[in-house]
Enzyme design. Sequence first.
Site, PDB file in Angstrom:
ATOM      1  N   CYS A 232      -9.143   7.533  -5.506  1.00  0.00           N
ATOM      2  CA  CYS A 232      -9.402   6.172  -5.992  1.00  0.00           C
ATOM      3  C   CYS A 232     -10.802   5.726  -5.587  1.00  0.00           C
ATOM      4  O   CYS A 232     -11.476   5.006  -6.317  1.00  0.00           O
ATOM      5  CB  CYS A 232      -8.394   5.196  -5.418  1.00  0.00           C
ATOM      6  SG  CYS A 232      -6.752   5.502  -5.990  1.00  0.00           S
ATOM      7  N   CYS A 295      13.370  24.986  -1.974  1.00  0.00           N
ATOM      8  CA  CYS A 295      14.803  24.761  -2.194  1.00  0.00           C
ATOM      9  C   CYS A 295      15.402  25.703  -3.225  1.00  0.00           C
ATOM     10  O   CYS A 295      16.539  25.527  -3.649  1.00  0.00           O
ATOM     11  CB  CYS A 295      15.058  23.307  -2.591  1.00  0.00           C
ATOM     12  SG  CYS A 295      14.314  22.839  -4.162  1.00  0.00           S
ATOM     13  N   CYS A 399     -17.100   9.639  28.219  1.00  0.00           N
ATOM     14  CA  CYS A 399     -16.869   9.961  29.630  1.00  0.00           C
ATOM     15  C   CYS A 399     -17.874  11.052  30.008  1.00  0.00           C
ATOM     16  O   CYS A 399     -18.878  11.227  29.313  1.00  0.00           O
ATOM     17  CB  CYS A 399     -15.429  10.397  29.865  1.00  0.00           C
ATOM     18  SG  CYS A 399     -15.035  11.945  29.053  1.00  0.00           S
TER      19      CYS A 399
HETATM   20  N1  ATP Z   1      -0.763  11.753   6.133  1.00  0.00           N
HETATM   21  C1  ATP Z   1      -0.709  10.413   6.054  1.00  0.00           C
HETATM   22  N2  ATP Z   1       0.139   9.727   6.845  1.00  0.00           N
HETATM   23  C2  ATP Z   1       0.209   8.383   6.791  1.00  0.00           C
HETATM   24  N3  ATP Z   1      -0.553   7.626   5.983  1.00  0.00           N
HETATM   25  C3  ATP Z   1      -1.418   8.273   5.189  1.00  0.00           C
HETATM   26  C4  ATP Z   1      -1.540   9.684   5.164  1.00  0.00           C
HETATM   27  N4  ATP Z   1      -2.482  10.031   4.264  1.00  0.00           N
HETATM   28  C5  ATP Z   1      -2.943   8.870   3.732  1.00  0.00           C
HETATM   29  N5  ATP Z   1      -2.306   7.818   4.297  1.00  0.00           N
HETATM   30  C6  ATP Z   1      -2.530   6.372   4.051  1.00  0.00           C
HETATM   31  O1  ATP Z   1      -2.144   6.080   2.733  1.00  0.00           O
HETATM   32  C7  ATP Z   1      -2.850   4.914   2.328  1.00  0.00           C
HETATM   33  C8  ATP Z   1      -3.289   5.123   0.911  1.00  0.00           C
HETATM   34  O2  ATP Z   1      -3.812   3.911   0.454  1.00  0.00           O
HETATM   35  P1  ATP Z   1      -4.891   3.816  -0.689  1.00  0.00           P
HETATM   36  O3  ATP Z   1      -4.628   4.883  -1.691  1.00  0.00           O
HETATM   37  O4  ATP Z   1      -4.856   2.434  -1.199  1.00  0.00           O
HETATM   38  O5  ATP Z   1      -6.237   4.205  -0.001  1.00  0.00           O
HETATM   39  P2  ATP Z   1      -7.134   3.505   1.114  1.00  0.00           P
HETATM   40  O6  ATP Z   1      -7.625   4.626   1.967  1.00  0.00           O
HETATM   41  O7  ATP Z   1      -6.446   2.385   1.782  1.00  0.00           O
HETATM   42  O8  ATP Z   1      -8.294   2.862   0.267  1.00  0.00           O
HETATM   43  P3  ATP Z   1      -9.543   3.559  -0.420  1.00  0.00           P
HETATM   44  O9  ATP Z   1      -9.087   4.866  -0.994  1.00  0.00           O
HETATM   45  O10 ATP Z   1      -9.944   2.582  -1.467  1.00  0.00           O
HETATM   46  O11 ATP Z   1     -10.554   3.716   0.664  1.00  0.00           O
HETATM   47  C9  ATP Z   1      -4.009   4.717   3.294  1.00  0.00           C
HETATM   48  O12 ATP Z   1      -3.775   3.569   4.083  1.00  0.00           O
HETATM   49  C10 ATP Z   1      -3.992   5.991   4.119  1.00  0.00           C
HETATM   50  O13 ATP Z   1      -4.398   5.776   5.472  1.00  0.00           O
END
Ligand code: ATP
Length: 442
Positions: A232, A295, A399
């Site tokens: 995105c 699966c 550190c």
């Molecule tokens: N392995 C993961 N575990 C937990 N959360 C995750 C993982 N991978 C991605 N995410 C989270 O999923 C969310 C996806 O949100 P989104 O697609 O809106 O992207 P964003 O990083 O918040 O925004 P942008 O892409 O505009 O910088 C993010 O908050 C990201 O930190």
Amino acid sequence: MGRMSRSELNAEIARLKTRIAELENDIAELDKDSGSAGRETETETETELGLEEYIRYGRQMLVPEIGKPGQLALKKTKVLVVGAGGLGCPALTYLAGAGFGTIGMVDEDTVSLSNLPRQTVYSGSSIGMLKVDAAVEVLRSRNENVKYVCYPVAVRHDNVFDIVRQYDIVLDCTDTAMTRYLLGDATRLLGKPLISASALRTEAQIVVLNVGPDGPCYRCLFPKPPQHVDACSDAGIIGPVVAVAGTVQALEAMKVALGQIPTGQQRTMTLFSGIHGPTWRSVRIRGWQRSCIVCGDRATVSEWDITSGKYDYSEFCGIPDGYPDINSSHSISVKELERRIKSPHVLLDVRDRTQYGICNLPGSINVPLSELLGYDHPAALCSIADRVKAEAVPVFVICRFGNDSRTAVQLLRSSHRIGRVFDVTGGLDMWTEHVDSSFPRY
Ligand SMILES: Nc1ncnc2c1ncn2[C@@H]1O[C@H](COP(=O)(O)OP(=O)(O)OP(=O)(O)O)[C@@H](O)[C@H]1O
């Protein structure tokens, strides 16, 4: 016990962080309970609704597909939202509103300005906060009947089973191919329904997986990762489009909890186009695949293969760097520190006071690791946390050689809830080596 390898230590750290998050949530629940002690309480068990709940959920209980049995079913259900971003925010809002009994949320990211147009749970005052902390504050104020569990971590191969195992339904609201496969595999192996969604530019898709005898898992549906997926942040996204997808995820979670996924829907995917119409389409998808490596008849990937790291998701997805890693994404080099201290920041030196007295970097603040590990939050730390929250500045932790700072970073994120905190790799020793040879080595 023999010396542990680096990957075993990382796995242990991830496991402990997850456990810490759970214990902290238990403390928050206890605090909440003791805070409300003495208040007139109705019988609010999982098998009954309190008076307040009749009023709160009355409108949705009037819908014949829900009724009182449906409301009680929601109250008994534990749902996990992975990713509190564009999809996760609307999903969380409606899951909390609907009265799910427990909502877990996983995300290690912090709120940034560019998130605000789409991630509607957050406001300007959330910038710099961990997303899960900012989200839980808002959700709790909207519905405190729900038990919220925050995991300020990324799901990875070594913590995904521990987390997912505790929930009934999982929503994948993340944005990376690796996490999608990892969650797809873990939920399939644990037999949990998965509601997966994605959105890009003006299009979105939502699919309910792992339900029904013929229902596919993520890997049945997509045996191979796409060659290239636009993010995105590169291709763009429109707020209402991703909000539609997250909202539908919440709706599908309600249907799964109520046992109301129609048989035909187990093999369909919902497509939304925000620009042509807008239009909705429901397309038929592949069902369960005999050849699926997770699966299928001769599955070759097991829980152990995943948790031990034997199955390599980075290689499978062709991504060299792996997951957002606690030990890499939160580290910076001394060279980068040199560049970044030209902008507003906090530089936290966690050596003991004697060493700090010998030499220190100008503008740094000294809070020894021993104090961070203590029970009481040091006053200096509280003022750092306030500043980080107020000004959204990053914290760089240093550190002597880079070991204590790494421990401190994990602690600051998991226990002290400071989000934008980075470990300076190699510490002051590397600073002398690569940046300023006049800085004393001792
Ligand atoms: N392995 C993961 N575990 C937990 N959360 C995750 C993982 N991978 C991605 N995410 C989270 O999923 C969310 C996806 O949100 P989104 O697609 O809106 O992207 P964003 O990083 O918040 O925004 P942008 O892409 O505009 O910088 C993010 O908050 C990201 O930190």
